[in-house]
Design a protein around this motif. Structure first.
Motif, PDB file in Angstrom:
ATOM      1  N   GLY A   1       0.801  -1.212   0.000  1.00  0.00           N
ATOM      2  CA  GLY A   1       0.000   0.000   0.000  1.00  0.00           C
ATOM      3  C   GLY A   1       0.834   1.262   0.000  1.00  0.00           C
ATOM      4  N   ILE A   2       0.503   2.181   0.902  1.00  0.00           N
ATOM      5  CA  ILE A   2       1.199   3.463   0.972  1.00  0.00           C
ATOM      6  C   ILE A   2       2.690   3.265   1.237  1.00  0.00           C
ATOM      7  CG2 ILE A   2       0.845   3.898   3.443  1.00  0.00           C
ATOM      8  CD1 ILE A   2       0.368   6.553   0.741  1.00  0.00           C
ATOM      9  N   GLY A   3       3.047   2.148   1.845  1.00  0.00           N
ATOM     10  CA  GLY A   3       4.459   1.843   2.111  1.00  0.00           C
ATOM     11  C   GLY A   3       5.285   1.749   0.842  1.00  0.00           C
ATOM     12  N   ARG A   4       4.667   1.318  -0.236  1.00  0.00           N
ATOM     13  CA  ARG A   4       5.389   1.223  -1.513  1.00  0.00           C
ATOM     14  C   ARG A   4       5.741   2.624  -2.020  1.00  0.00           C
ATOM     15  NH1 ARG A   4       5.247  -4.088  -1.921  1.00  0.00           N
ATOM     16  NH2 ARG A   4       3.306  -5.263  -1.935  1.00  0.00           N
ATOM     17  N   PHE A   5       4.844   3.580  -1.856  1.00  0.00           N
ATOM     18  CA  PHE A   5       5.122   4.957  -2.273  1.00  0.00           C
ATOM     19  C   PHE A   5       6.156   5.597  -1.345  1.00  0.00           C
ATOM     20  CE2 PHE A   5       0.989   3.949  -4.047  1.00  0.00           C
ATOM     21  CZ  PHE A   5       1.167   4.339  -5.365  1.00  0.00           C
ATOM     22  N   ARG A   6       6.043   5.333  -0.056  1.00  0.00           N
ATOM     23  CA  ARG A   6       7.020   5.845   0.906  1.00  0.00           C
ATOM     24  C   ARG A   6       8.427   5.339   0.547  1.00  0.00           C
ATOM     25  NH1 ARG A   6       4.627   4.151   5.029  1.00  0.00           N
ATOM     26  NH2 ARG A   6       3.448   6.050   5.439  1.00  0.00           N
ATOM     27  N   ALA A   7       8.523   4.050   0.226  1.00  0.00           N
ATOM     28  CA  ALA A   7       9.820   3.452  -0.137  1.00  0.00           C
ATOM     29  C   ALA A   7      10.356   4.064  -1.437  1.00  0.00           C
ATOM     30  CB  ALA A   7       9.676   1.942  -0.287  1.00  0.00           C
ATOM     31  N   LEU A   8       9.477   4.291  -2.404  1.00  0.00           N
ATOM     32  CA  LEU A   8       9.898   4.866  -3.682  1.00  0.00           C
ATOM     33  C   LEU A   8      10.463   6.270  -3.497  1.00  0.00           C
ATOM     34  CD1 LEU A   8      10.033   4.816  -6.805  1.00  0.00           C
ATOM     35  CD2 LEU A   8       7.686   5.713  -6.788  1.00  0.00           C
TER      36      LEU A   8
ATOM     37  N   HIS B   1       6.478   2.211 -15.855  1.00  0.00           N
ATOM     38  CA  HIS B   1       6.499   2.725 -14.485  1.00  0.00           C
ATOM     39  C   HIS B   1       5.086   3.034 -13.987  1.00  0.00           C
ATOM     40  CE1 HIS B   1      10.868   3.116 -14.934  1.00  0.00           C
ATOM     41  NE2 HIS B   1      10.871   3.102 -13.613  1.00  0.00           N
ATOM     42  N   LEU B   2       4.271   3.616 -14.847  1.00  0.00           N
ATOM     43  CA  LEU B   2       2.898   3.928 -14.443  1.00  0.00           C
ATOM     44  C   LEU B   2       2.102   2.660 -14.141  1.00  0.00           C
ATOM     45  CD1 LEU B   2       1.999   6.897 -16.808  1.00  0.00           C
ATOM     46  CD2 LEU B   2       2.511   6.984 -14.347  1.00  0.00           C
ATOM     47  N   ALA B   3       2.346   1.592 -14.874  1.00  0.00           N
ATOM     48  CA  ALA B   3       1.662   0.322 -14.592  1.00  0.00           C
ATOM     49  C   ALA B   3       2.037  -0.184 -13.198  1.00  0.00           C
ATOM     50  CB  ALA B   3       2.012  -0.714 -15.657  1.00  0.00           C
ATOM     51  N   LEU B   4       3.310  -0.103 -12.852  1.00  0.00           N
ATOM     52  CA  LEU B   4       3.753  -0.514 -11.507  1.00  0.00           C
ATOM     53  C   LEU B   4       3.081   0.320 -10.428  1.00  0.00           C
ATOM     54  CD1 LEU B   4       7.649  -0.917 -11.711  1.00  0.00           C
ATOM     55  CD2 LEU B   4       5.991  -2.684 -11.138  1.00  0.00           C
ATOM     56  N   LEU B   5       3.061   1.626 -10.640  1.00  0.00           N
ATOM     57  CA  LEU B   5       2.514   2.531  -9.632  1.00  0.00           C
ATOM     58  C   LEU B   5       0.987   2.435  -9.555  1.00  0.00           C
ATOM     59  CD1 LEU B   5       4.840   5.600 -10.262  1.00  0.00           C
ATOM     60  CD2 LEU B   5       4.942   3.952  -8.365  1.00  0.00           C
ATOM     61  N   THR B   6       0.341   2.187 -10.657  1.00  0.00           N
ATOM     62  CA  THR B   6      -1.108   1.994 -10.640  1.00  0.00           C
ATOM     63  C   THR B   6      -1.459   0.750  -9.828  1.00  0.00           C
ATOM     64  OG1 THR B   6      -1.384   3.106 -12.776  1.00  0.00           O
ATOM     65  CG2 THR B   6      -3.167   1.637 -12.079  1.00  0.00           C
ATOM     66  N   SER B   7      -0.682  -0.294 -10.013  1.00  0.00           N
ATOM     67  CA  SER B   7      -0.890  -1.516  -9.249  1.00  0.00           C
ATOM     68  C   SER B   7      -0.689  -1.271  -7.758  1.00  0.00           C
ATOM     69  CB  SER B   7       0.077  -2.593  -9.753  1.00  0.00           C
ATOM     70  OG  SER B   7      -0.074  -3.771  -9.021  1.00  0.00           O
ATOM     71  N   ALA B   8       0.341  -0.500  -7.394  1.00  0.00           N
ATOM     72  CA  ALA B   8       0.591  -0.175  -5.988  1.00  0.00           C
ATOM     73  C   ALA B   8      -0.552   0.657  -5.413  1.00  0.00           C
ATOM     74  CB  ALA B   8       1.920   0.563  -5.841  1.00  0.00           C
ATOM     75  N   ALA B   9      -1.073   1.587  -6.206  1.00  0.00           N
ATOM     76  CA  ALA B   9      -2.192   2.423  -5.745  1.00  0.00           C
ATOM     77  C   ALA B   9      -3.444   1.586  -5.527  1.00  0.00           C
ATOM     78  CB  ALA B   9      -2.461   3.538  -6.755  1.00  0.00           C
ATOM     79  N   LEU B  10      -3.726   0.704  -6.466  1.00  0.00           N
ATOM     80  CA  LEU B  10      -4.897  -0.166  -6.348  1.00  0.00           C
ATOM     81  C   LEU B  10      -4.784  -1.053  -5.111  1.00  0.00           C
ATOM     82  CD1 LEU B  10      -7.528  -0.874  -7.763  1.00  0.00           C
ATOM     83  CD2 LEU B  10      -6.262  -2.521  -9.134  1.00  0.00           C
ATOM     84  N   GLU B  11      -3.619  -1.608  -4.906  1.00  0.00           N
ATOM     85  CA  GLU B  11      -3.376  -2.436  -3.728  1.00  0.00           C
ATOM     86  C   GLU B  11      -3.586  -1.618  -2.447  1.00  0.00           C
ATOM     87  OE1 GLU B  11       0.278  -5.248  -2.406  1.00  0.00           O
ATOM     88  OE2 GLU B  11       0.760  -3.130  -2.738  1.00  0.00           O
ATOM     89  N   GLY B  12      -3.075  -0.382  -2.448  1.00  0.00           N
ATOM     90  CA  GLY B  12      -3.244   0.481  -1.286  1.00  0.00           C
ATOM     91  C   GLY B  12      -4.690   0.859  -1.039  1.00  0.00           C
ATOM     92  N   GLN B  13      -5.462   0.992  -2.105  1.00  0.00           N
ATOM     93  CA  GLN B  13      -6.885   1.266  -1.935  1.00  0.00           C
ATOM     94  C   GLN B  13      -7.593   0.053  -1.329  1.00  0.00           C
ATOM     95  OE1 GLN B  13      -7.887   2.590  -5.934  1.00  0.00           O
ATOM     96  NE2 GLN B  13      -7.864   4.735  -5.265  1.00  0.00           N
ATOM     97  N   HIS B  14      -7.180  -1.138  -1.746  1.00  0.00           N
ATOM     98  CA  HIS B  14      -7.795  -2.358  -1.211  1.00  0.00           C
ATOM     99  C   HIS B  14      -7.442  -2.570   0.255  1.00  0.00           C
ATOM    100  CE1 HIS B  14      -8.470  -4.309  -5.415  1.00  0.00           C
ATOM    101  NE2 HIS B  14      -9.345  -3.368  -5.131  1.00  0.00           N
ATOM    102  N   ASP B  15      -6.196  -2.206   0.642  1.00  0.00           N
ATOM    103  CA  ASP B  15      -5.830  -2.423   2.055  1.00  0.00           C
ATOM    104  C   ASP B  15      -6.168  -1.216   2.942  1.00  0.00           C
ATOM    105  OD1 ASP B  15      -3.703  -0.534   1.979  1.00  0.00           O
ATOM    106  OD2 ASP B  15      -2.150  -2.059   1.827  1.00  0.00           O
ATOM    107  N   GLY B  16      -6.721  -0.154   2.319  1.00  0.00           N
ATOM    108  CA  GLY B  16      -7.195   0.986   3.087  1.00  0.00           C
ATOM    109  C   GLY B  16      -6.150   2.034   3.425  1.00  0.00           C
ATOM    110  N   THR B  17      -4.950   1.944   2.817  1.00  0.00           N
ATOM    111  CA  THR B  17      -3.897   2.923   3.124  1.00  0.00           C
ATOM    112  C   THR B  17      -3.793   4.043   2.096  1.00  0.00           C
ATOM    113  OG1 THR B  17      -2.202   1.577   2.030  1.00  0.00           O
ATOM    114  CG2 THR B  17      -2.515   1.240   4.420  1.00  0.00           C
ATOM    115  N   VAL B  18      -4.426   3.862   0.938  1.00  0.00           N
ATOM    116  CA  VAL B  18      -4.377   4.858  -0.137  1.00  0.00           C
ATOM    117  C   VAL B  18      -5.788   5.389  -0.392  1.00  0.00           C
ATOM    118  CG1 VAL B  18      -3.913   5.184  -2.616  1.00  0.00           C
ATOM    119  CG2 VAL B  18      -2.298   3.894  -1.207  1.00  0.00           C
TER     120      VAL B  18
END
Length: 194
Positions: free
Chosen positions: A80-87, A130-147
């Motif tokens: 989730g949001i952790g992926r963006f924080r790490a990036l 890159h956008l495909a990777l980040l879209t996937s991370a955003a979707l995952e974060g929306q599902h886990d409630g962090t994005v």
């Protein structure tokens, strides 16, 4: 019988990539490429046909290296949001370590704009991955409630991608870690679940 090449083509491309990354396309002379790669002019032109073709190969090399490292980084980060924080943290650390060298792709966009269709096609393909990777991370974060669920995952991806480019440009103009971290924190607040 063909004469074997007396150099490692991949190593030469990597060294040319570093030269272009440091000075840009226009700022890198053929002589600078000879010095960077250790090759003579004839070897460069016989192998790569032109400075432009060598640049294209260097850009491809950079893009492949970049997508592999971003994929690994995002896979290893907290979901989730952790992926963006790490990036964002990785981007800042890299910029501090390289003293504001920036990103070859961002630098190339700034130098070429859209006036070279071959360069633009390479940049567009890299951006799409890159956008495909980040879209996937955003979707995952929306599902886990962090994005933030109120925004489209593709829009969040564009925002995060632009934030990374902005951090690299900040570094190139001399901004320090604290300023870049402030921008990264604002970006994280903007995409985090409310």
């Amino acid at each position: 019988m063909a004469r074997p090449k007396e150099f490692d083509e991949r190593t030469a491309i990597g060294r040319a990539m570093d030269a272009f990354w440091l000075r840009g396309y226009e700022g890198t002379s053929t002589q600078a490429l000879c010095a960077a790669t250790g090759l003579g002019r004839s070897s460069i032109y016989n192998t790569f046909t032109s400075k432009h073709e060598l640049f294209m190969r260097a850009l491809d090399h950079y893009a492949e290296r970049g997508i592999a490292s971003r994929t690994a980084l995002l896979e290893e980060a907290e979901p989730g949001i952790g992926r963006f924080r790490a990036l964002f943290a990785y981007t800042i650390d890299e910029e501090v370590a390289t003293h504001g060298r920036g990103c070859l792709v961002v630098n190339t966009v700034a130098e070429f704009g859209d006036r070279d269709t071959e360069v633009k096609a390479r940049i567009d393909a890299d951006t799409k991955r890159h956008l495909a990777l980040l879209t996937s991370a955003a979707l995952e974060g929306q599902h886990d409630g962090t994005v933030d669920r109120a925004r489209k995952p593709a829009d969040i991806a564009e925002f995060a991608h632009s934030t990374v480019a902005g951090l690299r440009l900040m570094s190139r103009r001399g901004s320090g870690r604290a300023a870049m971290e402030a921008v990264a924190n604002i970006a994280l607040d903007a995409i985090a679940a409310k």
